[in-house]
Design a protein around this motif. Structure first.
Motif, mmCIF file in Angstrom:
data_model
loop_
_atom_site.group_PDB
_atom_site.id
_atom_site.type_symbol
_atom_site.label_atom_id
_atom_site.label_comp_id
_atom_site.label_asym_id
_atom_site.label_seq_id
_atom_site.Cartn_x
_atom_site.Cartn_y
_atom_site.Cartn_z
ATOM 1 N N VAL A 1 0.821 -1.211 0.000
ATOM 2 C CA VAL A 1 0.000 0.000 0.000
ATOM 3 C C VAL A 1 0.855 1.261 0.000
ATOM 4 O O VAL A 1 0.794 2.077 -0.908
ATOM 5 C CB VAL A 1 -0.963 0.018 1.207
ATOM 6 C CG1 VAL A 1 -1.701 1.351 1.288
ATOM 7 C CG2 VAL A 1 -1.974 -1.110 1.098
ATOM 8 N N GLN A 2 1.676 1.431 1.014
ATOM 9 C CA GLN A 2 2.454 2.661 1.141
ATOM 10 C C GLN A 2 3.798 2.522 0.425
ATOM 11 O O GLN A 2 4.675 1.785 0.865
ATOM 12 C CB GLN A 2 2.677 2.999 2.616
ATOM 13 C CG GLN A 2 1.422 3.456 3.322
ATOM 14 C CD GLN A 2 1.726 4.102 4.653
ATOM 15 O OE1 GLN A 2 2.692 3.761 5.333
ATOM 16 N NE2 GLN A 2 0.901 5.054 5.052
ATOM 17 N N GLY B 1 -0.025 2.002 -3.544
ATOM 18 C CA GLY B 1 -0.620 0.780 -4.044
ATOM 19 C C GLY B 1 -2.083 0.892 -4.386
ATOM 20 O O GLY B 1 -2.585 0.154 -5.252
ATOM 21 N N ILE B 2 -2.794 1.805 -3.734
ATOM 22 C CA ILE B 2 -4.221 1.979 -4.029
ATOM 23 C C ILE B 2 -4.407 2.538 -5.435
ATOM 24 O O ILE B 2 -5.221 2.031 -6.223
ATOM 25 C CB ILE B 2 -4.883 2.914 -2.994
ATOM 26 C CG1 ILE B 2 -4.683 2.380 -1.570
ATOM 27 C CG2 ILE B 2 -6.356 3.091 -3.325
ATOM 28 C CD1 ILE B 2 -5.257 1.004 -1.341
ATOM 29 N N GLU B 3 -3.661 3.575 -5.769
ATOM 30 C CA GLU B 3 -3.772 4.164 -7.104
ATOM 31 C C GLU B 3 -3.288 3.191 -8.166
ATOM 32 O O GLU B 3 -3.889 3.074 -9.250
ATOM 33 C CB GLU B 3 -2.964 5.458 -7.182
ATOM 34 C CG GLU B 3 -3.000 6.127 -8.557
ATOM 35 C CD GLU B 3 -4.401 6.509 -9.021
ATOM 36 O OE1 GLU B 3 -4.620 6.589 -10.257
ATOM 37 O OE2 GLU B 3 -5.283 6.729 -8.153
ATOM 38 N N ALA B 4 -2.213 2.466 -7.871
ATOM 39 C CA ALA B 4 -1.718 1.476 -8.833
ATOM 40 C C ALA B 4 -2.759 0.386 -9.063
ATOM 41 O O ALA B 4 -2.999 -0.043 -10.200
ATOM 42 C CB ALA B 4 -0.419 0.859 -8.323
ATOM 43 N N THR B 5 -3.401 -0.052 -7.993
ATOM 44 C CA THR B 5 -4.463 -1.055 -8.118
ATOM 45 C C THR B 5 -5.595 -0.531 -8.981
ATOM 46 O O THR B 5 -6.102 -1.240 -9.872
ATOM 47 C CB THR B 5 -5.009 -1.430 -6.723
ATOM 48 O OG1 THR B 5 -3.966 -2.041 -5.963
ATOM 49 C CG2 THR B 5 -6.191 -2.381 -6.829
ATOM 50 N N ARG B 6 -5.999 0.696 -8.733
ATOM 51 C CA ARG B 6 -7.092 1.294 -9.499
ATOM 52 C C ARG B 6 -6.774 1.300 -10.996
ATOM 53 O O ARG B 6 -7.626 0.959 -11.833
ATOM 54 C CB ARG B 6 -7.353 2.719 -9.001
ATOM 55 C CG ARG B 6 -8.540 3.404 -9.674
ATOM 56 C CD ARG B 6 -8.822 4.765 -9.043
ATOM 57 N NE ARG B 6 -9.301 4.616 -7.670
ATOM 58 C CZ ARG B 6 -8.616 4.928 -6.585
ATOM 59 N NH1 ARG B 6 -7.380 5.411 -6.715
ATOM 60 N NH2 ARG B 6 -9.122 4.767 -5.388
ATOM 61 N N ASP C 1 -8.808 0.468 8.657
ATOM 62 C CA ASP C 1 -9.983 0.431 7.803
ATOM 63 C C ASP C 1 -9.829 1.230 6.518
ATOM 64 O O ASP C 1 -10.315 0.831 5.462
ATOM 65 C CB ASP C 1 -11.199 0.972 8.567
ATOM 66 C CG ASP C 1 -11.672 0.013 9.639
ATOM 67 O OD1 ASP C 1 -11.188 -1.133 9.646
ATOM 68 O OD2 ASP C 1 -12.514 0.404 10.459
ATOM 69 N N ASP C 2 -9.148 2.394 6.587
ATOM 70 C CA ASP C 2 -9.083 3.222 5.384
ATOM 71 C C ASP C 2 -8.344 2.503 4.263
ATOM 72 O O ASP C 2 -8.720 2.616 3.091
ATOM 73 C CB ASP C 2 -8.443 4.588 5.673
ATOM 74 C CG ASP C 2 -7.104 4.493 6.375
ATOM 75 O OD1 ASP C 2 -6.739 3.385 6.799
ATOM 76 O OD2 ASP C 2 -6.423 5.529 6.494
ATOM 77 N N TYR C 3 -7.308 1.740 4.601
ATOM 78 C CA TYR C 3 -6.607 0.977 3.573
ATOM 79 C C TYR C 3 -7.499 -0.130 3.017
ATOM 80 O O TYR C 3 -7.517 -0.403 1.820
ATOM 81 C CB TYR C 3 -5.327 0.358 4.133
ATOM 82 C CG TYR C 3 -4.259 1.370 4.474
ATOM 83 C CD1 TYR C 3 -3.750 2.221 3.497
ATOM 84 C CD2 TYR C 3 -3.753 1.470 5.767
ATOM 85 C CE1 TYR C 3 -2.774 3.146 3.807
ATOM 86 C CE2 TYR C 3 -2.773 2.395 6.080
ATOM 87 C CZ TYR C 3 -2.287 3.233 5.095
ATOM 88 O OH TYR C 3 -1.320 4.154 5.404
ATOM 89 N N VAL C 4 -8.237 -0.782 3.912
ATOM 90 C CA VAL C 4 -9.105 -1.877 3.486
ATOM 91 C C VAL C 4 -10.130 -1.384 2.478
ATOM 92 O O VAL C 4 -10.263 -1.923 1.379
ATOM 93 C CB VAL C 4 -9.820 -2.506 4.693
ATOM 94 C CG1 VAL C 4 -10.838 -3.541 4.234
ATOM 95 C CG2 VAL C 4 -8.818 -3.140 5.645
ATOM 96 N N PHE C 5 -10.869 -0.355 2.844
ATOM 97 C CA PHE C 5 -11.962 0.097 1.992
ATOM 98 C C PHE C 5 -11.469 0.802 0.734
ATOM 99 O O PHE C 5 -12.081 0.697 -0.327
ATOM 100 C CB PHE C 5 -12.924 0.966 2.791
ATOM 101 C CG PHE C 5 -13.532 0.230 3.945
ATOM 102 C CD1 PHE C 5 -14.330 -0.887 3.733
ATOM 103 C CD2 PHE C 5 -13.273 0.604 5.247
ATOM 104 C CE1 PHE C 5 -14.853 -1.603 4.795
ATOM 105 C CE2 PHE C 5 -13.795 -0.105 6.314
ATOM 106 C CZ PHE C 5 -14.589 -1.208 6.079
ATOM 107 N N ALA C 6 -10.342 1.504 0.851
ATOM 108 C CA ALA C 6 -9.774 2.131 -0.344
ATOM 109 C C ALA C 6 -9.325 1.057 -1.323
ATOM 110 O O ALA C 6 -9.534 1.169 -2.534
ATOM 111 C CB ALA C 6 -8.607 3.033 0.038
ATOM 112 N N GLY C 7 -8.696 0.003 -0.805
ATOM 113 C CA GLY C 7 -8.239 -1.078 -1.672
ATOM 114 C C GLY C 7 -9.377 -1.802 -2.359
ATOM 115 O O GLY C 7 -9.342 -2.077 -3.558
ATOM 116 N N LEU C 8 -10.414 -2.125 -1.591
ATOM 117 C CA LEU C 8 -11.574 -2.792 -2.177
ATOM 118 C C LEU C 8 -12.276 -1.875 -3.170
ATOM 119 O O LEU C 8 -12.746 -2.309 -4.216
ATOM 120 C CB LEU C 8 -12.535 -3.233 -1.080
ATOM 121 C CG LEU C 8 -12.000 -4.312 -0.143
ATOM 122 C CD1 LEU C 8 -12.983 -4.567 0.994
ATOM 123 C CD2 LEU C 8 -11.718 -5.599 -0.894
#
Length: 234
Positions: free
Chosen positions: A58-59, A65-70, A89-96
């Motif tokens: 993620v970081q 990692g969130i933007e890359a996943t998107r 939680d913020d990482y979880v929901f952002a990732g999903l």
């Protein structure tokens, strides 16, 4: 012979990448095709190497990692499993929300890591039980609402009418955060049987993945919020 699942490992720490690579490389059905140390490189290498699954930190610098996943998911380049030490939680929901197919903490053991890659490569969504419980809490509201109200009414949600008693049982156990193997052990059946029942549940209820199944189980009153706090208990 079936081609091995191609995996790209993304993390800004070389030792972490090496550790994941070592775990996965000993599996005959898995092949590590590359490593990236930031999100931008992950997107570039995913386009170039065409892995089936990306293990995503993620970081990271340059691009997280969130933007890359998107970006990877938006272009349908690969499935993504997010791995992080941050149990937040913020990482979880952002990732999903970015379209990740799985979310595991980095302290998961080697067996669970391998199972995660295989499950996601096979088209299944994967969440660790502790992540499942937070998804439930976030998406179904506080205790006393949704599922609790439905259960108190004594009337079965009409969405569940098409399910057999065994399929209802499987859905309830999945909603509590149990894995397929744990459901099989609880019901004294084979894991393949559980997978068949779960596939039927997905098809009948028009669910995309395990997350949707968990949320529906709560909304329909099949289980209550406290039921998911300890998947191992009876």
């Amino acid at each position: 012979m079936t081609a091995p699942t191609r995996v790209l490992i993304v993390d800004d720490h070389r030792l972490v990448r090496s550790g994941f690579s070592l775990i996965l490389s000993v599996e005959e059905d898995l092949e590590v095709v590359g490593e990236a140390n930031d999100g931008a490189e992950a997107v570039r290498l995913t386009r170039e190497l065409r892995p089936d699954v990306v293990l995503m930190d993620v970081q990271m610098p340059v691009m997280d990692g969130i933007e890359a996943t998107r970006r990877i998911v938006a272009d349908d380049l690969a499935r993504v499993v997010i791995l992080t030490t941050f149990d937040q939680d913020d990482y979880v929901f952002a990732g999903l929300g970015a379209g990740a197919s799985g979310f595991l903490l980095k302290n998961a053991d080697a067996e669970h890591l391998v199972e995660a890659v295989r499950a996601v490569a096979g088209g299944h969504a994967l969440l660790a039980p502790e992540v499942t419980r937070r998804v439930i809490a976030q998406m179904t509201g506080p205790p006393g609402t949704n599922g609790a109200a439905a259960a108190a009414s004594g009337v079965q949600d009409p969405r569940l009418d098409e399910l057999t008693p065994r399929e209802l049982e499987v859905l309830g156990l999945v909603g509590r955060g149990l894995s397929n193997a744990e459901v099989a052990a609880r019901l004294f059946v084979g894991e393949a049987t559980v997978k068949t029942h779960l596939s039927n549940v997905f098809a009948k209820l028009h669910l995309r993945d395990r997350v949707q199944a968990v949320v529906l189980a709560y909304e329909a009153g099949l289980i209550l919020p406290g039921d998911a706090e300890d998947p191992s208990r009876d």
